[in-house]
Enzyme design. Sequence first.
Site, mmCIF file in Angstrom:
data_model
loop_
_atom_site.group_PDB
_atom_site.id
_atom_site.type_symbol
_atom_site.label_atom_id
_atom_site.label_comp_id
_atom_site.label_asym_id
_atom_site.label_seq_id
_atom_site.Cartn_x
_atom_site.Cartn_y
_atom_site.Cartn_z
ATOM 1 N N HIS A 70 23.925 56.336 60.440
ATOM 2 C CA HIS A 70 22.829 55.979 61.142
ATOM 3 C C HIS A 70 22.280 57.383 61.225
ATOM 4 O O HIS A 70 22.629 58.011 62.656
ATOM 5 C CB HIS A 70 22.752 55.382 62.526
ATOM 6 C CG HIS A 70 23.008 54.050 62.405
ATOM 7 N ND1 HIS A 70 22.023 53.067 61.734
ATOM 8 C CD2 HIS A 70 24.144 52.950 62.910
ATOM 9 C CE1 HIS A 70 22.565 51.718 61.862
ATOM 10 N NE2 HIS A 70 23.546 51.818 62.540
ATOM 11 N N LYS A 101 17.911 50.457 57.973
ATOM 12 C CA LYS A 101 17.105 48.872 58.249
ATOM 13 C C LYS A 101 15.724 49.267 58.157
ATOM 14 O O LYS A 101 14.968 49.011 58.882
ATOM 15 C CB LYS A 101 17.541 48.609 59.524
ATOM 16 C CG LYS A 101 18.983 48.067 59.435
ATOM 17 C CD LYS A 101 19.434 47.285 60.795
ATOM 18 C CE LYS A 101 20.606 46.865 61.019
ATOM 19 N NZ LYS A 101 21.574 48.205 61.156
ATOM 20 N N ASP A 104 8.892 48.427 57.186
ATOM 21 C CA ASP A 104 7.527 48.737 57.069
ATOM 22 C C ASP A 104 6.749 48.306 55.728
ATOM 23 O O ASP A 104 7.729 47.926 54.838
ATOM 24 C CB ASP A 104 7.445 49.970 57.769
ATOM 25 C CG ASP A 104 6.046 50.197 58.609
ATOM 26 O OD1 ASP A 104 4.845 49.670 58.029
ATOM 27 O OD2 ASP A 104 6.158 51.300 59.368
HETATM 28 O O1 S5P Z 1 23.815 42.542 61.737
HETATM 29 C C1 S5P Z 1 24.154 43.573 61.723
HETATM 30 C C2 S5P Z 1 23.802 44.470 60.714
HETATM 31 C C3 S5P Z 1 24.398 45.818 60.927
HETATM 32 S S1 S5P Z 1 23.837 46.863 59.489
HETATM 33 N N1 S5P Z 1 25.034 43.928 62.749
HETATM 34 C C4 S5P Z 1 25.694 45.129 62.871
HETATM 35 O O2 S5P Z 1 26.383 45.373 63.807
HETATM 36 N N2 S5P Z 1 25.228 46.006 61.571
HETATM 37 C C5 S5P Z 1 25.613 47.426 62.152
HETATM 38 O O3 S5P Z 1 27.016 47.649 61.769
HETATM 39 C C6 S5P Z 1 25.305 48.250 63.279
HETATM 40 O O4 S5P Z 1 24.106 48.762 63.392
HETATM 41 C C7 S5P Z 1 26.447 48.974 63.584
HETATM 42 O O5 S5P Z 1 26.338 50.375 63.011
HETATM 43 C C8 S5P Z 1 27.642 48.374 62.780
HETATM 44 C C9 S5P Z 1 28.569 47.647 63.656
HETATM 45 O O6 S5P Z 1 29.258 48.511 64.606
HETATM 46 P P1 S5P Z 1 30.535 47.940 65.448
HETATM 47 O O7 S5P Z 1 30.933 49.266 66.243
HETATM 48 O O8 S5P Z 1 29.941 47.021 66.452
HETATM 49 O O9 S5P Z 1 31.625 47.525 64.293
#
Ligand code: S5P
Length: 275
Positions: A70, A101, A104
């Site tokens: 990110h 993500k 726009d």
């Molecule tokens: O639906 C989603 C989509 C994404 S890309 N749920 C998510 O958690 N993510 C991403 O996956 C979120 O932005 C984070 O970077 C990662 C999950 O992180 P964790 O620490 O919960 O495993």
Amino acid sequence: MSRTIAPHPPTTKPYAVRADAHPNPTAKRLLKLMDRKKSNLCVSIDVTKCEDALEIVRRVAPAVCMVKTHIDIMEDFTPAFTAELARLADEHDFLIFEDRKFADIGNTVALQYSSGVHRIAEWSHITNAHPLPGPGIVTGLGKVGKPLDRALLLLAEMSSAGNLAVGDYTRQAVQMARDAGRDWVVGFIAMGRVDSDGDDDFLVLTPGVGLVAKGDALGQQYRTPRQVVYDSGCDVIIVGRGIYGIEGDAAAVLAEAEKYRAEGWKAYEDRLIQA
Ligand code: S5P
């Protein structure tokens, strides 16, 4: 534990076979390196200092097929960070996925993807977008990413409690990907085989994966690698805090990544055998 969905034809084939037939060079490269490294693990690096992020990448590199960033959370970002990330990706054979993500209109996302401080298209092999704005987002990003042989994922579903990416929204996301073609939209962020009403071979990358925690205080929901890969037929597990968040030294973080890699790979092999 038994499968909760019927097998989807492409997921009964080995990653290497799917690589041969894929029209997008980045998807092809990903599937090949997954096979080579025996890894369907993407580690998500959600820390805010560049050196901390690079340290995690160096630790987990042998176990991963992909690293997810990110970039907008980095407090001390300079282009040296993404240059070093790209160097590590070449050295250790993994891809970089900037989890931007986009959400726009096409003209704006093309600028967000190509320009600004981060110049995402220059270093990120894969990025993702919400289908919410309509197909213009896919076309706009494609103007930038296609000539660079990049790949796009659409968020067809999400892992967080109460999210609105369900039902018709998900179906329309899949249709949008089919309309765009797999040479650009290579797959989805989703919790399962959202494409199971066809036999086109999209990649499904799935966050919300943890071996211990069931969720966090802000709506995140976790399933195990086996539930994701074997039961739900997904292709890549995305793990963040479950790996970089554990207590311990460099060896402990790599050991944890290795545990997830082994679980994800075993679930994939079992899926092939029992197809
Ligand atoms: O639906 C989603 C989509 C994404 S890309 N749920 C998510 O958690 N993510 C991403 O996956 C979120 O932005 C984070 O970077 C990662 C999950 O992180 P964790 O620490 O919960 O495993």
